[in-house]
Design an enzyme around this catalytic site. Structure first.
Site, PDB file in Angstrom:
ATOM      1  N   GLY A 111      -5.172  -8.497 -11.589  1.00 50.68           N
ATOM      2  CA  GLY A 111      -5.490  -8.898 -10.216  1.00 50.68           C
ATOM      3  C   GLY A 111      -4.239  -9.249  -9.435  1.00 50.68           C
ATOM      4  O   GLY A 111      -3.114  -9.114  -9.925  1.00 50.68           O
TER       5      GLY A 111
ATOM      6  N   HIS B  48     -24.347  23.544   2.341  1.00 49.66           N
ATOM      7  CA  HIS B  48     -24.514  23.989   0.956  1.00 49.66           C
ATOM      8  C   HIS B  48     -23.464  25.043   0.620  1.00 49.66           C
ATOM      9  O   HIS B  48     -23.244  25.952   1.422  1.00 49.66           O
ATOM     10  CB  HIS B  48     -25.898  24.597   0.760  1.00 49.66           C
ATOM     11  CG  HIS B  48     -26.087  25.191  -0.593  1.00 49.66           C
ATOM     12  ND1 HIS B  48     -26.270  24.406  -1.735  1.00 49.66           N
ATOM     13  CD2 HIS B  48     -26.075  26.484  -1.024  1.00 49.66           C
ATOM     14  CE1 HIS B  48     -26.378  25.203  -2.779  1.00 49.66           C
ATOM     15  NE2 HIS B  48     -26.261  26.474  -2.385  1.00 49.66           N
TER      16      HIS B  48
ATOM     17  N   GLY C 299      -6.586  -5.534 -18.463  1.00 51.47           N
ATOM     18  CA  GLY C 299      -7.365  -5.552 -17.225  1.00 51.47           C
ATOM     19  C   GLY C 299      -8.056  -4.227 -16.970  1.00 51.47           C
ATOM     20  O   GLY C 299      -7.398  -3.202 -16.826  1.00 51.47           O
TER      21      GLY C 299
ATOM     22  N   ALA D 140      -6.730  -1.981   1.428  1.00 54.09           N
ATOM     23  CA  ALA D 140      -5.946  -1.607   2.599  1.00 54.09           C
ATOM     24  C   ALA D 140      -6.829  -1.461   3.835  1.00 54.09           C
ATOM     25  O   ALA D 140      -6.482  -1.919   4.927  1.00 54.09           O
ATOM     26  CB  ALA D 140      -5.218  -0.295   2.315  1.00 54.09           C
ATOM     27  N   HIS D 141      -8.003  -0.805   3.676  1.00 59.02           N
ATOM     28  CA  HIS D 141      -8.833  -0.557   4.859  1.00 59.02           C
ATOM     29  C   HIS D 141      -9.472  -1.838   5.376  1.00 59.02           C
ATOM     30  O   HIS D 141      -9.782  -1.936   6.565  1.00 59.02           O
ATOM     31  CB  HIS D 141      -9.876   0.543   4.597  1.00 59.02           C
ATOM     32  CG  HIS D 141     -10.574   0.448   3.284  1.00 59.02           C
ATOM     33  ND1 HIS D 141      -9.967   0.804   2.105  1.00 59.02           N
ATOM     34  CD2 HIS D 141     -11.810   0.033   2.964  1.00 59.02           C
ATOM     35  CE1 HIS D 141     -10.828   0.617   1.109  1.00 59.02           C
ATOM     36  NE2 HIS D 141     -11.946   0.139   1.615  1.00 59.02           N
TER      37      HIS D 141
ATOM     38  N   CYS E  27       0.822  -1.212   0.000  1.00 62.34           N
ATOM     39  CA  CYS E  27       0.000   0.000   0.000  1.00 62.34           C
ATOM     40  C   CYS E  27       0.857   1.263   0.000  1.00 62.34           C
ATOM     41  O   CYS E  27       0.684   2.134  -0.845  1.00 62.34           O
ATOM     42  CB  CYS E  27      -0.930  -0.034   1.204  1.00 62.34           C
ATOM     43  SG  CYS E  27      -2.002   1.386   1.299  1.00 62.34           S
TER      44      CYS E  27
ATOM     45  N   ILE F 146      -6.917  -1.202 -10.500  1.00 58.56           N
ATOM     46  CA  ILE F 146      -5.518  -0.805 -10.715  1.00 58.56           C
ATOM     47  C   ILE F 146      -5.294  -0.434 -12.182  1.00 58.56           C
ATOM     48  O   ILE F 146      -4.673   0.588 -12.493  1.00 58.56           O
ATOM     49  CB  ILE F 146      -4.551  -1.910 -10.235  1.00 58.56           C
ATOM     50  CG1 ILE F 146      -4.688  -2.084  -8.709  1.00 58.56           C
ATOM     51  CG2 ILE F 146      -3.107  -1.602 -10.626  1.00 58.56           C
ATOM     52  CD1 ILE F 146      -3.894  -3.230  -8.117  1.00 58.56           C
ATOM     53  N   GLY F 147      -5.828  -1.234 -13.092  1.00 53.81           N
ATOM     54  CA  GLY F 147      -5.671  -0.961 -14.526  1.00 53.81           C
ATOM     55  C   GLY F 147      -6.232   0.404 -14.886  1.00 53.81           C
ATOM     56  O   GLY F 147      -5.597   1.176 -15.613  1.00 53.81           O
ATOM     57  N   LEU F 148      -7.409   0.726 -14.355  1.00 58.78           N
ATOM     58  CA  LEU F 148      -8.056   1.990 -14.727  1.00 58.78           C
ATOM     59  C   LEU F 148      -7.368   3.192 -14.088  1.00 58.78           C
ATOM     60  O   LEU F 148      -7.284   4.263 -14.694  1.00 58.78           O
ATOM     61  CB  LEU F 148      -9.537   1.960 -14.352  1.00 58.78           C
ATOM     62  CG  LEU F 148     -10.371   0.950 -15.135  1.00 58.78           C
ATOM     63  CD1 LEU F 148     -11.823   0.997 -14.696  1.00 58.78           C
ATOM     64  CD2 LEU F 148     -10.276   1.183 -16.641  1.00 58.78           C
TER      65      LEU F 148
HETATM   66  P1  FAD Z   1       0.748  -5.745   1.982  1.00 65.43           P
HETATM   67  O1  FAD Z   1       0.489  -4.310   1.984  1.00 65.43           O
HETATM   68  O2  FAD Z   1       0.958  -6.426   0.680  1.00 65.43           O
HETATM   69  O3  FAD Z   1       2.001  -5.981   2.920  1.00 65.43           O
HETATM   70  C1  FAD Z   1       2.578  -7.222   3.096  1.00 65.43           C
HETATM   71  C2  FAD Z   1       4.006  -7.029   3.570  1.00 65.43           C
HETATM   72  O4  FAD Z   1       4.501  -8.284   4.013  1.00 65.43           O
HETATM   73  C3  FAD Z   1       4.955  -6.566   2.478  1.00 65.43           C
HETATM   74  O5  FAD Z   1       5.660  -5.430   2.914  1.00 65.43           O
HETATM   75  C4  FAD Z   1       5.900  -7.746   2.275  1.00 65.43           C
HETATM   76  O6  FAD Z   1       7.212  -7.355   1.946  1.00 65.43           O
HETATM   77  C5  FAD Z   1       5.865  -8.389   3.641  1.00 65.43           C
HETATM   78  N1  FAD Z   1       6.226  -9.805   3.647  1.00 65.43           N
HETATM   79  C6  FAD Z   1       5.732 -10.791   2.865  1.00 65.43           C
HETATM   80  N2  FAD Z   1       6.249 -11.979   3.214  1.00 65.43           N
HETATM   81  C7  FAD Z   1       7.091 -11.742   4.252  1.00 65.43           C
HETATM   82  C8  FAD Z   1       7.901 -12.560   5.053  1.00 65.43           C
HETATM   83  N3  FAD Z   1       7.928 -13.885   4.916  1.00 65.43           N
HETATM   84  N4  FAD Z   1       8.641 -11.967   6.013  1.00 65.43           N
HETATM   85  C9  FAD Z   1       8.620 -10.625   6.205  1.00 65.43           C
HETATM   86  N5  FAD Z   1       7.858  -9.819   5.482  1.00 65.43           N
HETATM   87  C10 FAD Z   1       7.085 -10.366   4.514  1.00 65.43           C
HETATM   88  N6  FAD Z   1      -6.088  -0.592  -1.603  1.00 65.43           N
HETATM   89  C11 FAD Z   1      -6.906   0.374  -1.129  1.00 65.43           C
HETATM   90  O7  FAD Z   1      -7.639   0.132  -0.166  1.00 65.43           O
HETATM   91  N7  FAD Z   1      -6.938   1.623  -1.699  1.00 65.43           N
HETATM   92  C12 FAD Z   1      -6.177   1.938  -2.771  1.00 65.43           C
HETATM   93  O8  FAD Z   1      -6.217   3.054  -3.253  1.00 65.43           O
HETATM   94  C13 FAD Z   1      -5.316   0.944  -3.300  1.00 65.43           C
HETATM   95  N8  FAD Z   1      -4.531   1.206  -4.364  1.00 65.43           N
HETATM   96  C14 FAD Z   1      -3.674   0.253  -4.819  1.00 65.43           C
HETATM   97  C15 FAD Z   1      -2.888   0.553  -5.910  1.00 65.43           C
HETATM   98  C16 FAD Z   1      -1.990  -0.387  -6.411  1.00 65.43           C
HETATM   99  C17 FAD Z   1      -1.128  -0.047  -7.588  1.00 65.43           C
HETATM  100  C18 FAD Z   1      -1.885  -1.656  -5.761  1.00 65.43           C
HETATM  101  C19 FAD Z   1      -0.915  -2.681  -6.248  1.00 65.43           C
HETATM  102  C20 FAD Z   1      -2.692  -1.967  -4.683  1.00 65.43           C
HETATM  103  C21 FAD Z   1      -3.600  -1.019  -4.205  1.00 65.43           C
HETATM  104  N9  FAD Z   1      -4.444  -1.290  -3.123  1.00 65.43           N
HETATM  105  C22 FAD Z   1      -5.292  -0.328  -2.663  1.00 65.43           C
HETATM  106  C23 FAD Z   1      -4.433  -2.603  -2.454  1.00 65.43           C
HETATM  107  C24 FAD Z   1      -3.634  -2.528  -1.149  1.00 65.43           C
HETATM  108  O9  FAD Z   1      -2.318  -2.112  -1.439  1.00 65.43           O
HETATM  109  C25 FAD Z   1      -3.618  -3.881  -0.455  1.00 65.43           C
HETATM  110  O10 FAD Z   1      -4.936  -4.347  -0.293  1.00 65.43           O
HETATM  111  C26 FAD Z   1      -2.971  -3.771   0.909  1.00 65.43           C
HETATM  112  O11 FAD Z   1      -1.641  -3.323   0.796  1.00 65.43           O
HETATM  113  C27 FAD Z   1      -2.972  -5.126   1.623  1.00 65.43           C
HETATM  114  O12 FAD Z   1      -2.380  -4.973   2.856  1.00 65.43           O
HETATM  115  P2  FAD Z   1      -1.671  -6.207   3.589  1.00 65.43           P
HETATM  116  O13 FAD Z   1      -1.242  -5.671   4.912  1.00 65.43           O
HETATM  117  O14 FAD Z   1      -2.550  -7.393   3.558  1.00 65.43           O
HETATM  118  O15 FAD Z   1      -0.404  -6.581   2.698  1.00 65.43           O
END
Ligand code: FAD
Length: 468
Positions: free
Chosen positions: A273, A446, A182, A322-323, A42, A186-188
């Protein structure tokens, strides 16, 4: 050997929020992150950098288009791609540094390296840049290792010309023709960034609509609006391959008539995806079970098949947002100390940060039809909003779905200016099980975009919108 009450693996929005909530609850907490910066997908290569680029390019686009009508005349307008990307990097740095600060503030130990299970209560940390391995002992583990981009097996991504979203956030030139595979969120978003910069952009989508999991009315309207900034859409097209020769990328697809079509460009973004990421965790050593699509299996309390080991965020079922990950982080921390938290998954809003923005919460009209629930619809177009007229944001609408008998709001779906923020009103209303009339009778300042929500609720109540 250091001992912890909770060890969080992964520092994305799921992991770091879980760690902070654990620390707030008095648990001795460690967080393990394989990358040198905290914040996960994120903050580093997802939500934050994409929004930074969307903001910069929206300014540029407006400077070319609407500024003149505002009476602002510019000459010799230039885009400086290095500055654009550097600013984005600065935004990312400020955010990830903020997470390091929060870890210190909450006395959470940050361990840099890949975390892997030795057994259910022992985790090994292997530093990614070399250095000594260490082992820690822990009572509980929260797996928050996130996701990675889906790879199409028949496309070789060289990550220079055939790229994922990570590389698309770092291109220091305006592409001539960006082919996006896609038509999802993300694509859009990335298609918008490059179209606003003046690139030709073609979006190829397998389904017959954009953002197909959201209320269908939104995808239809978004396609129309994005078409106005020059993005071309190829729906119901099945991509069959992508190859690179020098600086040229060729994408082949089958169109709805079954014919092969070819697209030639200089970049191809594969945005089809994301898949859960569990590589390197050595889950077998702890006995953690998986389920379909590479996800970690969890019960209704987000506990895995092993007591004391939980999983949250993109690595488990549900929306990859993220949320959603953050709510789950708080949920697990509170569960560990014996509290009884709650998450209403129906009320996790979905947002697309194109311009206009798109957002939805609750049931879509398609879902209500499918379940046979009697409902009524109220909508209000932004072209009838004084606020939207002032800012020249006349595209889009707010649509409210309410129960036919009780008037309870069942879903809110919007496309329009700043509605990524506005959807919070829908979430609040639905969390308190408000009726459309409840919201319609509340005073909305307003002129605001939020008045469109009130008007749509009035329309849903008894078709009594004032300004339509
Ligand atoms: P992540 O954020 O993926 O974090 C996982 C972490 O675990 C990473 O830092 C990784 O390095 C670490 N890790 C993995 N395996 C290990 C290990 N074995 N040991 C130590 N560390 C490890 N979501 C939204 O809600 N709003 C948005 O606007 C939005 N925009 C996005 C735009 C893009 C381009 C992308 C790709 C995603 C977007 N998302 C958005 C989705 C969002 O980023 C994810 O849903 C969110 O980051 C998921 O959070 P998480 O904590 O599950 O995992």
């Amino acid at each position: 050997m250091n001992q912890y009450d909770v060890t969080v693996i992964g520092s994305g929005p799921g992991g770091y929020v879980a760690a902070i909530r654990c620390a707030q609850l008095g648990l001795k907490t460690a967080i393990i992150e394989k990358y040198p910066t905290l914040g996960g997908t994120c903050l580093n290569v997802g939500c934050i950098p994409s929004k930074a680029l969307l903001d910069s390019t929206e300014h540029y686009h407006n400077a070319h288009t609407t500024f003149k009508e505002h009476g602002i005349e510019l000459s010799d307008l230039q885009i400086n791609m290095n500055q654009l990307i550097d600013r984005k990097n600065g935004v990312v740095k400020a955010n990830v540094d903020g997470i390091s600060f929060l870890m210190k503030k909450n006395k959470i130990d940050v361990l840099q390296g890949v975390g892997s299970f030795v057994d259910k209560n022992h985790i090994k940390i292997t530093p990614t840049g070399g250095g000594e391995e260490q082992q820690i002992e822990t009572k509980n583990v929260i797996i928050a290792t996130g996701s990675k981009p889906t790879v199409l097996p028949f496309i070789q991504q060289d990550k220079q010309r055939i790229i994922t979203s990570t590389e698309a956030l770092n291109i220091r030139e305006v592409p001539k023709h960006m082919i996006v595979i896609g038509g999802g969120v993300i694509g859009l978003e990335m298609a918008s960034v490059y179209a606003r910069l003046g690139a030709k952009v073609s979006v190829i989508e397998f389904m017959d609509s954009l953002i197909p999991t959201m209320d269908r009315a939104l995808g239809k309207e978004l396609k129309r609006i994005l078409g106005k900034i020059g993005i071309e859409f190829f729906l119901s097209h099945k991509v069959t391959g992508a190859t690179r020769e020098g600086e040229t990328v060729t994408v082949t697809a089958t169109n709805p008539k079954g014919e092969e079509v070819k697209f030639e460009g200089d970049y191809c973004l594969v945005a089809v995806g994301r898949v859960p990421y569990t590589q390197g965790l050595n889950l077998e050593a702890a006995g953690v079970q998986m389920e379909e699509r590479g996800r970690i299996k969890v019960d209704e309390h987000l506990q895995t098949s092993v007591p004391g080991i939980y999983a949250i965020g993109d690595v488990i079922r549900g929306a990859m947002l993220a949320h959603k990950a953050e709510e789950e982080g708080v949920y697990v921390a509170e569960t560990i100390v014996g509290q009884k938290p709650h998450i209403n998954y129906l009320l996790i809003p979905g947002v697309v940060y194109t311009w206009p923005e798109v957002a939805g919460v609750g049931y879509t009209e398609e879902q209500l039809k499918e379940t046979g629930r009697a409902y009524k619809v109220g909508s209000f177009p932004f072209r009838a909003s004084g606020r939207a007229r002032a800012s020249m944001d006349l595209d889009g609408f707010v649509k409210v779905l309410a129960d036919k008998q009780t008037d309870e709001i069942l879903g809110m779906h919007m496309i329009g200016p700043r509605i990524a923020d506005l959807i919070a009103e829908g979430v609040t209303a639905m969390e308190f099980r408000a009726s459309a009339e409840d919201v319609a009778r509340m005073s909305h300042a307003h002129p605001t975009y939020a008045e469109a929500v009130k008007e749509a609720c009035l329309a849903a109540t008894e078709n009594r919108a004032i300004h339509m």
